[in-house]
Design an enzyme around this catalytic site. Structure first.
Site, PDB file in Angstrom:
ATOM      1  N   LYS A  12       0.837  -1.201   0.000  1.00  0.00           N
ATOM      2  CA  LYS A  12       0.000   0.000   0.000  1.00  0.00           C
ATOM      3  C   LYS A  12       0.871   1.250   0.000  1.00  0.00           C
ATOM      4  O   LYS A  12       0.620   2.210  -0.728  1.00  0.00           O
ATOM      5  CB  LYS A  12      -0.951  -0.020   1.216  1.00  0.00           C
ATOM      6  CG  LYS A  12      -2.089  -1.005   1.029  1.00  0.00           C
ATOM      7  CD  LYS A  12      -2.843  -1.343   2.298  1.00  0.00           C
ATOM      8  CE  LYS A  12      -3.820  -2.493   1.998  1.00  0.00           C
ATOM      9  NZ  LYS A  12      -4.529  -2.983   3.169  1.00  0.00           N
ATOM     10  N   GLN A  41      -5.084  -1.803   9.216  1.00  0.00           N
ATOM     11  CA  GLN A  41      -4.907  -3.120   8.606  1.00  0.00           C
ATOM     12  C   GLN A  41      -5.582  -4.184   9.477  1.00  0.00           C
ATOM     13  O   GLN A  41      -5.315  -4.283  10.671  1.00  0.00           O
ATOM     14  CB  GLN A  41      -3.396  -3.415   8.459  1.00  0.00           C
ATOM     15  CG  GLN A  41      -3.083  -4.698   7.713  1.00  0.00           C
ATOM     16  CD  GLN A  41      -3.542  -4.671   6.265  1.00  0.00           C
ATOM     17  OE1 GLN A  41      -3.369  -3.691   5.548  1.00  0.00           O
ATOM     18  NE2 GLN A  41      -4.154  -5.764   5.827  1.00  0.00           N
ATOM     19  N   ASP A  87     -11.279   2.428   3.167  1.00  0.00           N
ATOM     20  CA  ASP A  87     -11.577   0.991   3.025  1.00  0.00           C
ATOM     21  C   ASP A  87     -13.061   0.756   2.764  1.00  0.00           C
ATOM     22  O   ASP A  87     -13.447  -0.329   2.327  1.00  0.00           O
ATOM     23  CB  ASP A  87     -11.182   0.248   4.321  1.00  0.00           C
ATOM     24  CG  ASP A  87      -9.892  -0.554   4.171  1.00  0.00           C
ATOM     25  OD1 ASP A  87      -9.505  -0.840   3.020  1.00  0.00           O
ATOM     26  OD2 ASP A  87      -9.293  -0.905   5.206  1.00  0.00           O
TER      27      ASP A  87
END
Ligand code: NAD
Length: 287
Positions: A52, A96, A119
């Site tokens: 990422k 995460q 997200d």
């Protein structure tokens, strides 16, 4: 023989488009940073986090990385999220997953400002997706829509069967294909007659987390098959939920593992970050 849908190539195209967009936004004085938080040192998570950050560097946006110790308390993590919510330059916050078991994932997801929820897991993002309002869509299913569109596969009017009903893949996948005017069937672990239902699919999207489960008996001749699963087989090779070599001769198009859905997730995360920089949550990628 099926066309192999090349997720690596399509994700690269998207990242290149985003790189240009970021450079144009910079000219207008619009910049921003993605904040990535990892708790603990799970090796798979570390790889995802590194990828990422590399993608941010590639498209030209900043990234802030917080590597917190495994025993970080939920309160400490929530405090960091709050702090990042208040930072003007941070346009996206990503925690995460999975988190260590002593931290409640829902509490953390709910704490992220919906304006920075790149997200797409915050209940506000999920609600907007459900009622068709512009917002951040979860990256993996949004990436699958792009794979289909950019491969010239018509979604409208097709019967799309989704295997799996997780919050990350199955449910948003169903909502996104519905938004694209597919007729959608969602199946799950309690579904009866799964092969029979799957054989009705024009587009079969498999997100069940079961290595090499879906064979030829689940696939109609000429169907498009999207394999979301990622596993390592006994020989440590990557494989999906689909028996690729068995299904490829029947399907009209299929995603391989690796090189199919996987690379799209990060590309769409970058897309959400750029949208955050542009003007806050916007329409889901339409192109
Ligand atoms: P999950 O375990 O949360 O959900 C699996 C779903 O499959 C459940 O809803 C369950 O009801 C259904 N299921 C399980 N067994 C079934 C059966 N026998 N018949 C019908 N349905 C069944 O998993 P997830 O997070 O949705 O992920 C699914 C897979 O996709 C995993 O392999 C995961 O690693 C992979 N994944 C890949 C990406 C990517 O970027 N490519 C992103 C997320 C997840």
């Amino acid at each position: 023989m099926a066309v192999r849908i090349d997720g690596k190539k399509i994700s690269q195209q998207i990242k290149d488009e985003l790189k240009e967009k970021v450079s144009a936004l910079r000219q207008e004085g619009k910049e921003g940073t993605l904040a990535v938080i990892q708790v603990g040192a799970d090796p798979a998570s570390s790889v995802y986090v590194r990828n990422k950050k590399n993608a941010c560097a590639y498209i030209g946006i900043g990234s802030l990385s917080y590597e917190l110790k495994e025993d970080t308390s939920e309160e400490e993590l929530l405090r960091l999220v709050e702090e990042l919510n208040g930072k003007e330059e941070v346009k996206g916050i990503l925690v995460q997953l999975p988190l260590p078991s002593h931290i409640c994932e829902a509490n953390v997801i709910h704490a992220i400002s919906p304006e920075k929820d790149v997200d797409g897991f915050h209940p506000q993002s999920v609600g907007k997706l459900a009622i068709g309002e512009p917002g951040f869509a979860p990256c993996t299913p949004a990436g699958i829509i792009q794979l289909l569109k950019r491969s010239g596969i018509e979604i409208a009017g097709k019967h799309c069967v989704v295997i799996g009903r997780s919050n990350i893949v199955g449910k948003p996948m169903a909502l996104l294909t519905l938004k694209e005017n597919a007729t959608v069937t969602v199946t799950h672990s309690k579904t009866k007659n799964l092969p029979e239902i799957c054989r009705q699919a024009d587009i079969l999207i498999v997100a069940m987390g079961k290595p090499r489960f879906i064979g030829a008996e689940y696939v109609k001749e000429g169907a498009v098959v999207i394999d979301v699963g990622i596993h390592r087989d006994a020989g440590n090779k990557l494989c999906g939920d689909v028996k690729f070599e068995e299904v490829e001769p029947i399907a009209s198009a299929i995603t391989p593992v690796p090189g199919g859905v996987g690379p799209m997730t990060i590309a769409m995360l970058m897309d959400n970050c750029v949208r955050g920089i542009e003007k806050g949550p916007n329409t889901m990628l339409q192109g």
